[in-house]
Write an enzyme that holds these catalytic residues in place. Sequence first.
Site: not given
Length: 272
Positions: A43, A116, A157
């Site tokens: 990331e 995300k 994540c």
Amino acid sequence: MQTFVAAAVQIQSGPDKAANVAQAGARITEAARQGAQLVALPEVFAWRGPHARERLEAEPVPGPTTDAMAALARRLQIHLVAGSLLETRPGGSDQLPFNTTTLFGPDGSLLALYRKIHLFDVDLPGRVTVRESALRTPGSEVVSVKTALGRIGLAVCYDLRFPELFRRLADAGTEIIVIPSAFTRPTGQAHWEPLLRARAIENQAFVIAPNQYGAGALGFHDYGNSLVIDPWGAVLGRGPDDEAAVIRATLDGELLERVRRELPSLMHRRLA
């Protein structure tokens, strides 16, 4: 899916974008020379720095950094998950950027783009405080794409903590889940490996999780320990705690088929 070699690249990114991209390129090249056909970065690999600069450092997609990654994938003839970067929204620097992962094919084409969905807001007193929602815009689309290697699903994540996303990926037929991360040390020590192994086991998929490591620009440590995990939950490769690394592993397509055939839990679901 095919049987092939995949690699998770573990690096530490900072506020010098050119240096970060060069570092990533060197590790991607190393992985490809070692036989990896799918390489994944962590990331925010391209830039990590002061919150006040985030909107200024965001880029469009396509843009300079993703163009460089596309060219690298084409030159090395690999599939490349270009970690994530801050993507400019329409309206430019007045808008909070997306945290965006891109997947490129061996011809350099953009195969998938994932923004995300779950933003990391946490307060662990004396250890780490983050308010990602104050800095970035959440995405809304689940992304899984068929490739020559197999069907690849993308997450980033903090998404790891939301199993409903991964079940949606499984429903789409995903065989390989790539989770670029900057998972912190306090949360990583407690939850990183258990959550990654659970996502692999319950969705009967390979999981590739490249992570940042070390003391970051924002004042807390990232956990390292990048992992590659098979559909039975076995760890095929693990990165170190506190240094850069390329973590390679063979993803066995026959193993995936056997696990899904012999323990067909995805077919036994009773609840949506």
